[in-house]
Design a protein around this motif. Sequence first.
Motif, short mmCIF file in Angstrom:
data_model
loop_
_atom_site.label_atom_id
_atom_site.label_comp_id
_atom_site.label_asym_id
_atom_site.label_seq_id
_atom_site.Cartn_x
_atom_site.Cartn_y
_atom_site.Cartn_z
N PRO A 50 0.82 -1.23 0.00
CA PRO A 50 0.00 0.00 0.00
C PRO A 50 0.85 1.28 0.00
O PRO A 50 0.39 2.32 -0.43
N GLN A 51 2.11 1.16 0.45
CA GLN A 51 2.98 2.34 0.47
C GLN A 51 3.47 2.73 -0.92
O GLN A 51 4.06 3.79 -1.09
N VAL A 52 3.24 1.84 -1.90
CA VAL A 52 3.50 2.23 -3.29
C VAL A 52 2.17 2.21 -4.06
O VAL A 52 2.15 2.10 -5.28
N GLY A 90 9.35 4.78 12.90
CA GLY A 90 9.14 5.76 11.84
C GLY A 90 8.55 5.02 10.67
O GLY A 90 8.40 3.79 10.72
N CYS A 91 8.20 5.72 9.61
CA CYS A 91 7.57 5.08 8.46
C CYS A 91 7.77 5.98 7.25
O CYS A 91 7.64 7.20 7.36
N LEU A 92 8.07 5.36 6.11
CA LEU A 92 8.27 6.15 4.89
C LEU A 92 7.02 6.91 4.49
O LEU A 92 7.10 7.92 3.80
N ALA A 132 5.77 -6.62 12.58
CA ALA A 132 4.43 -6.22 13.06
C ALA A 132 3.98 -4.91 12.40
O ALA A 132 2.83 -4.78 12.00
N HIS A 133 4.92 -3.98 12.26
CA HIS A 133 4.62 -2.69 11.61
C HIS A 133 4.19 -2.90 10.16
O HIS A 133 3.18 -2.35 9.72
N GLU A 134 4.96 -3.71 9.42
CA GLU A 134 4.65 -3.92 7.99
C GLU A 134 3.33 -4.68 7.83
O GLU A 134 2.55 -4.38 6.93
N LEU A 135 3.10 -5.66 8.70
CA LEU A 135 1.83 -6.41 8.58
C LEU A 135 0.63 -5.53 8.92
O LEU A 135 -0.44 -5.71 8.35
N ASP A 136 0.83 -4.58 9.81
CA ASP A 136 -0.23 -3.60 10.10
C ASP A 136 -0.66 -2.87 8.83
O ASP A 136 -1.85 -2.65 8.60
N HIS A 137 0.34 -2.50 8.00
CA HIS A 137 0.02 -1.80 6.74
C HIS A 137 -0.96 -2.61 5.89
O HIS A 137 -1.77 -2.05 5.18
N LEU A 138 -0.86 -3.94 5.96
CA LEU A 138 -1.70 -4.78 5.11
C LEU A 138 -3.15 -4.77 5.57
O LEU A 138 -4.04 -5.18 4.83
ZN ZN Z 1 5.36 1.90 7.58
#
Ligand code: ZN
Length: 192
Positions: A50-52, A90-92, A132-138
């Motif tokens: 989702p970040q792209v 942090g997050c891009l 955990a952070h990246e899976l949250d994005h999903l």
């Molecule tokens: Zn992130």
Amino acid sequence: MAVREITYCGEAVLRRNTKKVLTIDDEVIRLVNDMRETMGPAAGMGLAAPQVGISSRVVTMWTDSEGEEITALINPRIVEQEGEEKSYEGCLSLPTLRGIVMRPSRVVVEAIDLEGEEFVMEGEGIMAHCIAHELDHLSGKLFIDRADPDSLVWMRPDEREESGVRYDPTTMDEAVEAFKRLIDQKRQRGDS
Ligand code: ZN
């Protein structure tokens, strides 16, 4: 391969639940390759589709300390987790914002790779937080949803500091406004 544009907090795609990858076709392979390339210069520890701008269950992560290997996790899910610890995240998609988030101290994740083979990955400490952070994005979640609101700071370059950076306290509202302006600037660039 191509570096893709990063989506910012406030863009709808970051808040959507993502779709499972059903077949690993050329489109998925291209997405993973582009995500690897996007992560390189953007210097994040991990990146979620989702970040792209893509609503798929795909994550890429640096998985060795030398920073040489990027692992792709397709349809990842956490199958085991334990402990709790706090750290600054942090997050891009929320550039230069940092905040304290509580995460599991150890996670085990199952995913498939680009060949369609299942694999298991274990992460401890910072790696567990990153998974955990990246899976949250999903599932459309961002770290500010979990961060202690009083811990939010902007990380700014500052030559007067020994570390080269200083931390300026901020609020949730101020941060959300700042990312809105970033999205406006991005749209203006796209229009011109
Ligand atoms: Zn992130």
